[in-house]
Design a protein around this motif. Structure first.
Motif, mmCIF file in Angstrom:
data_model
loop_
_atom_site.group_PDB
_atom_site.id
_atom_site.type_symbol
_atom_site.label_atom_id
_atom_site.label_comp_id
_atom_site.label_asym_id
_atom_site.label_seq_id
_atom_site.Cartn_x
_atom_site.Cartn_y
_atom_site.Cartn_z
ATOM 1 N N ASN A 459 5.797 -10.886 -7.357
ATOM 2 C CA ASN A 459 6.502 -9.858 -8.127
ATOM 3 C C ASN A 459 6.398 -8.490 -7.453
ATOM 4 O O ASN A 459 7.337 -7.689 -7.503
ATOM 5 C CB ASN A 459 5.938 -9.784 -9.549
ATOM 6 N N CYS A 460 5.251 -8.230 -6.821
ATOM 7 C CA CYS A 460 5.080 -6.973 -6.087
ATOM 8 C C CYS A 460 6.106 -6.860 -4.961
ATOM 9 O O CYS A 460 6.673 -5.782 -4.733
ATOM 10 C CB CYS A 460 3.668 -6.879 -5.511
ATOM 11 N N LEU A 461 6.352 -7.956 -4.268
ATOM 12 C CA LEU A 461 7.330 -7.936 -3.175
ATOM 13 C C LEU A 461 8.756 -7.922 -3.713
ATOM 14 O O LEU A 461 9.631 -7.266 -3.142
ATOM 15 C CB LEU A 461 7.124 -9.142 -2.253
ATOM 16 N N ARG A 462 8.977 -8.626 -4.796
ATOM 17 C CA ARG A 462 10.319 -8.633 -5.398
ATOM 18 C C ARG A 462 10.739 -7.213 -5.783
ATOM 19 O O ARG A 462 11.867 -6.796 -5.527
ATOM 20 C CB ARG A 462 10.322 -9.530 -6.637
ATOM 21 N N ASP A 463 9.827 -6.474 -6.380
ATOM 22 C CA ASP A 463 10.134 -5.118 -6.846
ATOM 23 C C ASP A 463 9.669 -4.041 -5.874
ATOM 24 O O ASP A 463 9.814 -2.850 -6.162
ATOM 25 C CB ASP A 463 9.477 -4.873 -8.206
ATOM 26 N N MET A 464 9.112 -4.459 -4.749
ATOM 27 C CA MET A 464 8.593 -3.529 -3.748
ATOM 28 C C MET A 464 7.693 -2.471 -4.399
ATOM 29 O O MET A 464 7.851 -1.268 -4.183
ATOM 30 C CB MET A 464 9.738 -2.863 -2.982
ATOM 31 N N SER A 465 6.741 -2.948 -5.164
ATOM 32 C CA SER A 465 5.813 -2.048 -5.855
ATOM 33 C C SER A 465 4.528 -2.788 -6.194
ATOM 34 O O SER A 465 4.571 -3.878 -6.777
ATOM 35 C CB SER A 465 6.441 -1.516 -7.136
ATOM 36 N N PRO A 466 3.355 -2.215 -5.860
ATOM 37 C CA PRO A 466 2.088 -2.885 -6.175
ATOM 38 C C PRO A 466 1.604 -2.647 -7.601
ATOM 39 O O PRO A 466 0.501 -3.070 -7.953
ATOM 40 C CB PRO A 466 1.120 -2.251 -5.160
ATOM 41 N N HIS A 467 2.425 -1.992 -8.444
ATOM 42 C CA HIS A 467 1.943 -1.693 -9.796
ATOM 43 C C HIS A 467 1.677 -2.961 -10.604
ATOM 44 O O HIS A 467 0.842 -2.950 -11.518
ATOM 45 C CB HIS A 467 2.938 -0.788 -10.532
ATOM 46 N N HIS A 468 2.390 -4.053 -10.274
ATOM 47 C CA HIS A 468 2.110 -5.322 -10.968
ATOM 48 C C HIS A 468 0.665 -5.752 -10.736
ATOM 49 O O HIS A 468 0.037 -6.345 -11.615
ATOM 50 C CB HIS A 468 3.050 -6.421 -10.457
ATOM 51 N N LEU A 469 0.140 -5.472 -9.556
ATOM 52 C CA LEU A 469 -1.214 -5.898 -9.209
ATOM 53 C C LEU A 469 -2.257 -5.058 -9.937
ATOM 54 O O LEU A 469 -3.268 -5.589 -10.400
ATOM 55 C CB LEU A 469 -1.415 -5.822 -7.694
ATOM 56 N N THR A 470 -2.049 -3.748 -10.044
ATOM 57 C CA THR A 470 -3.022 -2.926 -10.781
ATOM 58 C C THR A 470 -3.053 -3.339 -12.255
ATOM 59 O O THR A 470 -4.128 -3.422 -12.856
ATOM 60 C CB THR A 470 -2.693 -1.423 -10.669
ATOM 61 N N THR A 471 -1.873 -3.618 -12.805
ATOM 62 C CA THR A 471 -1.818 -4.077 -14.200
ATOM 63 C C THR A 471 -2.549 -5.402 -14.357
ATOM 64 O O THR A 471 -3.329 -5.594 -15.304
ATOM 65 C CB THR A 471 -0.351 -4.233 -14.647
#
Length: 527
Positions: A459-471
């Motif tokens: 999901n981080c790569l799909r949305d180009m954002s690591p915020h999924h990982l912090t959550t």
């Protein structure tokens, strides 16, 4: 393991007589809402209703009966208006806890280059550069972990008239004067004036200052735990004749034309890019523009074998995107090969008050100052915790707190607590063993969360954002706190259960350490 389960479910549904002959939609697995008591939720029946021309709830009921026959599924039930709630077998969760694989079985053949920060070498890095650095570096780490070929690059704008302005500003500071109005006014130049070699010739002021600042930026990135594959200098392009070569390529492809003694790029010719006007490539005095150098740089990236170019840009670069999309197309590549990510501004709060910053006036908090004050861990975690397209407020006091109010402390503390449990177990000579079933609800919740680690990375790569990982890490930490408060880990009266729970703890600690590693954050064993 969810990938295989997804395939098994799709095979079961597609081979069912009730759904035969239809072009069925793919199955998407999602965490089930807590009130359902299930592990997974599927909205497949609602997606299939259009194809099968049936009531989605009836489809869900039929599908639920079929899914009960799939290995790893203990039960499946239908819920209005057409959801399928799935309960997994304990053995599936325990096996998933032992599975450390992250790399995908089917890897992309794309060679990816992520360029980020790329700040002008005219001053120290500011806080917004830190947000771009955290975003870019985490995406590089996650890409590589999942098996993609991914490099990182910092583009240094060391050509043009910046060196002249920098020289004039430094000269003024050396002479105890204010820099010219259009020069650089930061207090850092006063410090540089004291450090400049006494025998430095006036014509060398600009080059010395630029090299000094480039070195400072490299040191700032090292302190921020960011390692670039390459620092690419714009001057390399000019020396190699790459700028002229890019211009010739555009002319050959019919995108460059002359008007009013200048050379222009026909960006409005590309309807998909939607640029609002054509852009100057070569000025009337024959000097190339920064835009032409940027086109040459992107051409260079493609020439080096990269086929996906990710540019992480600051909030003031919205107008840059359509013209560069058009340029990529003009160079003979699909516009989809260029992936721009624009991250929004960072607002600093100090003791509840917003810190006023003006880069032009030279009054701003540098990234190094923020890193020194709150630590690289808090900086990296906080910057990664919001999507790039959202403005963020960075609370300095919160970042320094050693309490569960601070999200990075909250996650790191779980890792440290588990290691204290390991130490206590080692003193008693107890090591992790097999996970016992049936699982307690808190154990199930933890193991189920472990299963979602790899999908979260995707999901981080799909949305180009690591915020999924912090959550994800914060949710995993919260589930561990609940588990720890409810389930006794070290129980001398029940060693098999102790060994079982030690293994669960071990897997949680591994996931937290790995997740923090992808964010550039440390995982301390003591706090």
């Amino acid at each position: 393991m969810l990938e295989q389960l997804k395939k098994d479910i799709e095979l079961k549904l597609s081979s069912a007589e009730a759904f035969a002959g239809a072009a069925l939609p793919p199955v998407e697995l999602s965490p089930a809402p807590e009130h359902t008591g299930a592990d997974l939720s599927l909205n497949w029946a609602m997606a299939a209703a259009k194809v099968l021309r049936k009531n989605p709830l009836e489809i869900a009921k039929q599908a639920a009966v079929l899914l009960r026959e799939v290995n790893a599924i203990a039960d499946a039930t239908a819920a209005a208006p057409g959801f399928i709630n799935v309960q997994l077998e304990d053995k599936f969760l325990t096996a998933a806890a032992l599975d450390r694989r992250i790399k995908s079985s089917q890897l992309s053949k794309h060679k990816i280059l992520i360029e980020f920060v790329s700040a002008n070498p005219t001053g120290p890095l500011h806080v917004a550069s830190g947000r771009g650095a955290a975003l870019g570096d985490s995406l590089v780490r996650i890409h590589r972990a999942l098996g993609h070929s991914c490099d990182s690059e910092y583009y240094v704008n060391d050509a043009g008239n910046q060196a002249q302005l920098l020289a004039a500003s430094l000269k003024a500071r050396i002479e105890g004067k204010e820099p010219p109005e259009n020069g650089y006014h930061g207090a850092y130049l006063i410090d540089m004036a004291h450090k400049a070699p006494k025998d430095l010739k006036e014509e060398d002021y600009g080059r010395w200052a630029m090299e000094y600042l480039i070195q400072t930026q490299e040191e700032d990135m090292q302190a921020f735990r960011v390692q670039f594959t390459r620092w690419f200098r714009e001057s390399e392009l000019h020396k190699a004749g790459a700028v002229q070569s890019a211009l010739e390529e555009l002319e050959k492809n019919g995108y460059a034309y002359k008007k009013d003694d200048a050379v222009w790029f026909g960006s409005t010719k590309d309807e998909e890019a939607k640029d609002d006007k054509d852009r100057v490539l070569v000025r009337t005095d024959g000097r190339p523009t920064y835009f032409l150098a940027d086109i040459a740089y992107h051409k260079n990236k493609f020439d080096r074998g990269y086929d996906t170019l990710v540019d992480i840009l600051g909030a003031d670069h919205h107008g840059y995107v359509p013209r560069m999309k058009a340029a990529v197309h003009a160079l003979g590549h699909e516009e989809s090969a260029f992936v721009p990510i624009i991250h929004q501004l960072v607002h600093l709060l100090d003791n509840g008050e917003q810190v006023k910053m003006s880069k032009r006036a030279g009054k701003f908090i540098t990234l190094r100052e923020l890193t020194d004050e709150v630590g690289a861990d808090a900086c990296r975690f906080f910057f990664a915790s919001r999507t790039p397209n959202a403005q963020m407020t960075f609370d300095i006091e919160l970042a320094k707190k050693q309490s569960n109010e601070n999200p990075v402390f909250y996650v790191q503390y779980v890792h440290a607590r588990i290691h204290s449990i390991f130490a206590a177990a080692a003193e008693k000579g107890v090591e992790p063993g097999d996970i016992l079933t049936p699982l307690a609800p808190q154990e199930r919740a933890l193991l189920m969360k472990l299963v979602w680690f790899k999908p979260v990375l995707h999901n981080c790569l799909r949305d180009m954002s690591p915020h999924h990982l912090t959550t994800y890490l914060m949710e995993l930490a919260g589930l561990f706190h609940s588990f720890y408060d409810t389930c006794r880990v070290l129980d001398e009266a029940n060693l098999p259960l102790t060994r079982s729970r030690l293994l669960i703890c071990q897997r949680v600690a591994e996931r937290i350490k790995k997740g923090l590693e992808f964010l550039g954050v440390s995982a301390p064993e003591k706090m």
